[in-house]
Design an enzyme around this catalytic site. Structure first.
Site: not given
Length: 187
Positions: A7, A34, A127
């Site tokens: 991310s 992401h 995540d």
């Protein structure tokens, strides 16, 4: 199959990781980074300039090929089926994100079991942690970027906190370990 999640700080980390892997890497790599869904993405082009392997956005129904990197498009979950078939969905957000590393890792764990390898790189949030546990519970291997050296330590910290991580490594050592793990499993 190798599944990678990142991310915040991920473009730099993915560039370094993919740039260190050989063009002859013998398994597919699937990636969740992401991305802001409100903008057109050029991530495949950016990473493709740094990788010796072809890099592309995943397409629904595509069969994952060895030595190719598939990236989840913005605002789509990427899932992998038992034969390496790629699926994209717009189902619910997971931990406030879509694409979700957890869903990708869980699908790879189900499809590849002990032949699955997951890498959790830099990123904020958690995540990938639940998915890392799914990979490990099916006999797969989990690598986390060392939170101490990650640009953003949230995701690697969360993965390490599950107790499911086999290797905690500086970013510049991950590619060599991946090459070794894949060679060992194919022997």
């Amino acid at each position: 199959m190798v599944a990678v999640a990142s991310s915040a700080g991920g473009i730099r980390a993915l560039s370094q990781l993919l740039g260190a892997l050989p063009s002859s890497f013998p398994v597919p790599i699937v990636v969740v980074q992401h991305l802001d869904p409100r903008h057109e993405t050029v991530i495949a082009d950016v990473l493709g300039r740094r990788s010796l392997m072809p890099v592309q956005l995943a397409q629904p129904g595509e069969q994952a090929q060895p030595g190719t990197v598939y990236i989840a498009p913005p605002d789509r979950h990427l899932l992998v089926g038992s034969g390496g078939e790629l699926t994209l969905t717009t189902s619910e957000l997971v931990h406030f994100v879509r694409p979700s590393a957890d869903l990708l890792f869980e699908s790879v764990a189900g499809a590849y079991g002990a032949r699955a390898i997951a890498c959790v790189l830099t990123g904020a949030g958690s995540d990938g942690a639940m998915g890392a546990s799914a990979i490990r519970s099916r006999g797969g291997t989990v690598i986390a970027e060392d939170p101490e050296s990650a640009e953003f330590r949230g995701m690697p910290d969360a993965a390490v906190g599950t107790g499911s991580v086999d290797f905690v490594l500086p970013l510049d050592e991950i590619a060599d370990v991946l090459v070794g793990l894949v060679a060992t499993r194919r022997a």
